[in-house]
Structure formats: C-alpha cells, structure tokens
Design an enzyme around this catalytic site. Structure first.
Site, mmCIF file in Angstrom:
data_model
loop_
_atom_site.group_PDB
_atom_site.id
_atom_site.type_symbol
_atom_site.label_atom_id
_atom_site.label_comp_id
_atom_site.label_asym_id
_atom_site.label_seq_id
_atom_site.Cartn_x
_atom_site.Cartn_y
_atom_site.Cartn_z
ATOM 1 N N LYS A 1 0.829 -1.215 0.000
ATOM 2 C CA LYS A 1 0.000 0.000 0.000
ATOM 3 C C LYS A 1 0.862 1.264 0.000
ATOM 4 O O LYS A 1 0.601 2.193 -0.748
ATOM 5 C CB LYS A 1 -0.943 0.023 1.211
ATOM 6 C CG LYS A 1 -1.949 -1.122 1.235
ATOM 7 C CD LYS A 1 -2.987 -0.936 2.324
ATOM 8 C CE LYS A 1 -2.407 -0.903 3.723
ATOM 9 N NZ LYS A 1 -1.782 -2.176 4.139
ATOM 10 N N ARG B 1 -9.518 1.498 8.918
ATOM 11 C CA ARG B 1 -9.067 0.150 9.259
ATOM 12 C C ARG B 1 -10.163 -0.634 9.963
ATOM 13 O O ARG B 1 -9.975 -1.800 10.273
ATOM 14 C CB ARG B 1 -7.869 0.275 10.182
ATOM 15 C CG ARG B 1 -6.620 -0.444 9.673
ATOM 16 C CD ARG B 1 -5.540 -0.204 10.678
ATOM 17 N NE ARG B 1 -4.334 -0.923 10.442
ATOM 18 C CZ ARG B 1 -3.265 -0.411 9.856
ATOM 19 N NH1 ARG B 1 -3.274 0.797 9.350
ATOM 20 N NH2 ARG B 1 -2.172 -1.123 9.765
ATOM 21 N N ARG C 1 11.559 -6.878 5.935
ATOM 22 C CA ARG C 1 11.615 -5.530 5.373
ATOM 23 C C ARG C 1 12.286 -4.527 6.312
ATOM 24 O O ARG C 1 12.195 -4.618 7.525
ATOM 25 C CB ARG C 1 10.218 -5.093 4.934
ATOM 26 C CG ARG C 1 9.527 -4.079 5.773
ATOM 27 C CD ARG C 1 8.178 -3.719 5.200
ATOM 28 N NE ARG C 1 7.317 -3.267 6.275
ATOM 29 C CZ ARG C 1 6.081 -2.816 6.114
ATOM 30 N NH1 ARG C 1 5.537 -2.789 4.917
ATOM 31 N NH2 ARG C 1 5.390 -2.407 7.152
ATOM 32 N N ARG D 1 11.212 -2.199 11.754
ATOM 33 C CA ARG D 1 10.153 -1.730 12.659
ATOM 34 C C ARG D 1 9.876 -2.792 13.714
ATOM 35 O O ARG D 1 9.851 -3.973 13.397
ATOM 36 C CB ARG D 1 8.867 -1.474 11.854
ATOM 37 C CG ARG D 1 8.861 -0.161 11.129
ATOM 38 C CD ARG D 1 7.721 -0.033 10.141
ATOM 39 N NE ARG D 1 6.419 -0.465 10.632
ATOM 40 C CZ ARG D 1 5.289 -0.362 9.922
ATOM 41 N NH1 ARG D 1 5.326 0.171 8.705
ATOM 42 N NH2 ARG D 1 4.153 -0.772 10.402
ATOM 43 N N ARG E 1 -0.537 -8.925 13.609
ATOM 44 C CA ARG E 1 -1.099 -7.844 12.777
ATOM 45 C C ARG E 1 -1.976 -8.423 11.672
ATOM 46 O O ARG E 1 -2.993 -7.834 11.299
ATOM 47 C CB ARG E 1 0.024 -7.002 12.164
ATOM 48 C CG ARG E 1 0.660 -6.061 13.181
ATOM 49 C CD ARG E 1 1.965 -5.519 12.678
ATOM 50 N NE ARG E 1 1.830 -4.631 11.545
ATOM 51 C CZ ARG E 1 2.798 -4.411 10.663
ATOM 52 N NH1 ARG E 1 3.949 -5.024 10.765
ATOM 53 N NH2 ARG E 1 2.606 -3.563 9.678
HETATM 54 P P1 AMP Z 1 0.803 0.739 9.208
HETATM 55 O O1 AMP Z 1 2.050 1.510 8.952
HETATM 56 O O2 AMP Z 1 -0.367 1.171 8.374
HETATM 57 O O3 AMP Z 1 1.028 -0.760 9.159
HETATM 58 O O4 AMP Z 1 0.359 1.074 10.718
HETATM 59 C C1 AMP Z 1 1.192 0.753 11.807
HETATM 60 C C2 AMP Z 1 0.381 0.694 13.097
HETATM 61 O O5 AMP Z 1 -0.236 1.971 13.343
HETATM 62 C C3 AMP Z 1 -0.781 -0.285 13.096
HETATM 63 O O6 AMP Z 1 -0.378 -1.615 13.387
HETATM 64 C C4 AMP Z 1 -1.680 0.302 14.171
HETATM 65 O O7 AMP Z 1 -1.164 0.036 15.459
HETATM 66 C C5 AMP Z 1 -1.532 1.801 13.924
HETATM 67 N N1 AMP Z 1 -2.533 2.335 12.972
HETATM 68 C C6 AMP Z 1 -2.300 2.915 11.755
HETATM 69 N N2 AMP Z 1 -3.444 3.306 11.160
HETATM 70 C C7 AMP Z 1 -4.447 2.969 12.020
HETATM 71 C C8 AMP Z 1 -5.872 3.087 11.985
HETATM 72 N N3 AMP Z 1 -6.502 3.635 10.919
HETATM 73 N N4 AMP Z 1 -6.575 2.632 13.046
HETATM 74 C C9 AMP Z 1 -5.965 2.086 14.111
HETATM 75 N N5 AMP Z 1 -4.631 1.920 14.219
HETATM 76 C C10 AMP Z 1 -3.864 2.361 13.186
#
Ligand code: AMP
Length: 211
Positions: free
Chosen positions: A15, A90, A126, A154, A165
C-alpha cells in the site's frame, strides 16, 4: 479534478509503495496513518506517548483518535485536489466516520491482493527508512536510496508481531472489502510481482474510474 482514494490490503501488500507512486502520478498527497503515528512516537508528543505501546504490539489505535487525526489532515490545503489514504479506514466504524467527514465520499478503493505467505515473508524481511519511511527488502544496503537516512526493522515487523497484525487485519479490516463492495467502490488488483508492474495495473484501473 479531485481524486480521493483509499488503499486496502493486508500489511505488507504494498500500500505504501503503490500509494506513493499513485500520489506522484496524480500530484496529490499520500497520507499514511502509520507514518503519522510513528512520527508522533519519534517526537514524543502526547499522541505519541499514548499510542507507542499499541503500535509495538500491532494492535489498533482507538477509532476516535484516528478519526480526528485524519479529519484534521484531509482538511489541510494540500488535500484540495484530493488524497490517497494508506492505513485508514481500518475498521467499519472508521469507514462510516469518514463518510460523515467527507460529504462527497471517496472515488475508489484500491484493494491489493497478496497471498498470506508472501505477505509474511515481505514483512519479516523488510527495512524502513527512519527519516522518510521508504521500505526495502532486507538484503539491500543499510542506507536509504531516497534520502540517505538509516534503515531499521520496525518493532512491529518482527515475525511474532507480523502474525498478530495479520490476525487483526483479518478480523477488523478485511470486512471493509465487503463494506465498500456494497457501495461499488472496490477495484481489485493482484499485488504480487514487481512494483512497476503492479503500479501499471493500478494506474490503468484507476484511470478508468476517474475519467
Ligand atoms: P501501518 O504503517 O499502516 O502498518 O500502521 C502501523 C500501526 O499503526 C498499526 O499496526 C496500528 O497500530 C496503527 N494504525 C495505523 N493506522 C491505524 C488506523 N486507521 N486505526 C488504528 N490503528 C492504526
């Protein structure tokens, strides 16, 4: 013309990478809620302190926090011609809240499909740039080719957290595909294979929706 897109797909489906390319293509910002939260953690802000533990465990930040964060972000000047949301909504509740915030709604959902095994392999291997957020496969150099920043793994890309996740994705986020299908917004793409090939498929598919 304004283009409002949502990127949907499991963590590791590309994404961020595809969103950045689409953003450049349309000249609109790609908004990653994960990047916004990681930045807040790095800055040690109130928000950062509140969400740090949640991010490390791969859980979801509460809907109300996310909705106000995104509402403020999309109201900024640089979103006047549209935006691409990566990582939001989400949950179905976040999607409903987004409809309240955006009266005209979104144009399309770019849904990237990647097999589960490939996603696990991608995430567990990654590296992410500490400065600009670009992502790389683990075998690449330790410096970012975009900005020269340090690459790191990360916390939430460690294998145990990755599986968690993915479960969170399947339980809370995957139902959004059905939600947006009923609104006839979903454009589905095969997200496996080389980045450029996926980008070509997505750009061609979205051009048909926007035109
Ligand atoms: P990502 O980089 O999109 O994988 O997001 C990393 C982490 O940020 C996720 O595992 C959640 O803990 C938090 N996060 C990001 N976007 C959201 C969202 N829209 N709702 C809830 N938690 C979020």
């Amino acid at each position: 013309m304004s283009v409002k897109l949502i990127l949907l797909g499991p963590p590791g489906s590309g994404k961020g990478t595809q969103g950045a390319l689409l953003g450049k293509f349309y000249g609109i910002p790609e908004i990653s809620t994960g990047d916004m939260l990681r930045q807040a953690v790095a800055e040690g802000s109130e928000l950062g302190k509140r969400v740090q533990g949640i991010l490390t465990k791969g859980q979801l930040v509460p809907d109300d926090v996310m909705v106000s964060l995104v509402e403020e972000r999309v109201s900024r000047e640089d979103c006047a011609q549209g935006f691409i949301l990566d990582g939001f909504p989400r949950t179905v509740d976040q999607a409903r809240a987004l409809e309240r915030v955006l009266p005209g709604g979104i144009d399309a959902v770019v849904y990237l499909r990647v097999p589960r095994e490939e996603v696990i392999a991608r995430l567990a291997g990654r590296l992410t740039c500490r400065r600009c957020g670009a992502v790389y496969a683990k075998t690449d150099s330790s410096l970012c080719q975009v900005c020269g920043g340090d690459l790191y793994q990360r916390d939430d890309d460690l294998r145990s957290t990755v599986e968690h996740r993915l479960r969170v994705y399947e339980e809370h986020t995957a139902p959004l595909v059905g939600y947006y299908r009923t609104l006839d917004k979903v454009r589905e793409f095969d997200g496996s294979g080389p980045v450029e090939e996926v980008a070509r498929r997505v750009e061609a598919g979205i051009a048909r929706v926007i035109a």
